[in-house]
Write an enzyme that holds these catalytic residues in place. Structure first.
Site, PDB file in Angstrom:
ATOM      1  NE  ARG A  40      -4.254  -1.520   0.060  1.00 39.43           N
ATOM      2  CZ  ARG A  40      -4.384  -2.548  -0.758  1.00 39.43           C
ATOM      3  NH1 ARG A  40      -3.427  -2.858  -1.628  1.00 39.43           N
ATOM      4  NH2 ARG A  40      -5.486  -3.290  -0.748  1.00 39.43           N
ATOM      5  CG  HIS A  71      -3.679  -1.009  -6.737  1.00 39.46           C
ATOM      6  ND1 HIS A  71      -4.066  -0.335  -5.614  1.00 39.46           N
ATOM      7  CD2 HIS A  71      -3.693  -2.327  -6.378  1.00 39.46           C
ATOM      8  CE1 HIS A  71      -4.298  -1.190  -4.631  1.00 39.46           C
ATOM      9  NE2 HIS A  71      -4.079  -2.415  -5.079  1.00 39.46           N
TER      10      HIS A  71
END
Ligand code: NDP
Length: 309
Positions: A224, A272
């Site tokens: 993250r 992502h």
């Protein structure tokens, strides 16, 4: 009849409807799957945090919320969520992450960018070390970190791993605690981040941590964005202490077009996509988990609300 509510963005419904129905049938479950069950009739919720369901209080008979993603930072602190929360751990997510991590570790290890980007008539003959001479440290040894670490170990890389609790994983030197963190940083010719986002891991890779990595170290972040202090990383890239960063996740996504990461010659941005939840394998996992619960064995892959992952 088991009522399962599919609570994710509308666009996900065509992707998941048939795989979920097939997986429920395969698991021997009689399920009414819908996007619109009245809340007090719902037995399970298949969930993505971007859905319209933000208040779980009306779901009074719900036995479990099954998150479609591995990361739960967007739902775990929802105070209305008193039902058990399971996160996604499945073959597709794990295999996808193994492929992204090993692919990029090999790319960085072999110096492939110099050849792919440098088709310019220059005969570059630099020989990379063998994998046995390139140390990789994996931060986070859970479902994904352990699998990636073992895949890299099988390619010959000396792999050190760091986690919150002590571990014993074949092929990986497992460390924990502050001292373990320091040793893992010092052994990180290539660092791979696979910790969840929690208050403890926010800013984990800060200026001090980057300084403990060897000069010329390279960094992969498929975890993250906020696990890295971006200012500190940009400074370490500028000074050359960190030679390359391949980043899949960011504090703000999509990464704004004017963010310095896009233009930095030592940064690779991927959007992502390190590992995506695949509808076929995820549906099988969800069906198996609900079948377990219906058989009295309880849900697996439950999130610990105290630790936040
Ligand atoms: P797990 O929960 O299985 O593993 C997390 C690991 O991190 C565990 O080993 C845990 O330690 C360790 N950890 C957690 N907090 C700390 C801490 N404070 N200090 C040291 N170690 C810590 O998660 P997964 O492996 O399934 O997934 C990891 C993350 O990957 C997800 O949370 C998600 O954010 C990210 N992800 C990204 C994707 C992408 O496409 N970019 C796709 C899927 C996931 P312990 O074992 O002791 O509990």
């Amino acid at each position: 009849m088991i009522n399962v509510l599919f609570a994710a963005r509308e666009a996900r419904w065509p992707e998941y409807q048939i795989p979920l129905q097939q997986a429920f049938a395969k698991a021997g479950l009689t399920v009414n799957l819908s996007q619109n069950h009245p809340p007090d009739t719902v037995d399970y919720i298949v969930y993505a945090p971007n859905s319209d369901v933000q208040d779980f209080a009306p779901y009074t008979k719900c036995r479990g919320v099954l998150n479609l993603w591995a990361g739960v930072e967007d739902v775990v602190h929802n105070e209305t969520l008193t039902q058990p929360l399971a996160r996604m751990v499945d073959y597709g997510l794990t295999q996808g992450m193994i492929e992204w991590v090993t692919g990029h570790v090999l790319r960085l290890h072999l110096g492939m960018d110099a050849h792919i980007l440098g088709q310019d008539g220059v005969w570059r003959t630099d020989t990379p070390p063998l994998s046995k001479d390139r140390r990789v440290s994996i931060f986070g040894l859970g479902a994904l970190g352990a699998a990636c670490g073992q895949a890299l170990a099988s390619l010959g890389f000396p792999v050190t791993g760091w986690s919150r609790s002590p571990k014993d994983i074949a092929g990986i030197t497992c460390l924990n605690g502050d001292k373990g963190f320091q040793v893992a940083l010092e052994a990180a010719d290539i660092a791979v981040l696979l910790v969840p986002l929690t208050p403890q891991t926010t800013g984990l890779i800060n200026a001090a941590a980057l300084a403990q990595m060897p000069k010329g170290a390279m960094l992969l972040n498929p975890a993250r964005g906020p696990v890295i202090d971006d200012e500190a990383l940009l400074a370490a890239l500028e000074s050359g202490h960190i030679a390359q960063a391949t980043l899949d996740v960011f504090a703000v996504e999509p990464l704004p077009a004017d963010h310095p990461y896009w233009a930095h010659p030592a940064v690779t941005v991927t959007p992502h996509i390190a590992s995506t939840t695949r509808a076929d394998t995820a549906s099988e996992m969800i069906a198996k988990n609900i079948a377990r619960d219906q058989n009295g064995q309880g849900l697996i892959h439950l999130v610990d609300r105290t630790s936040g992952y």
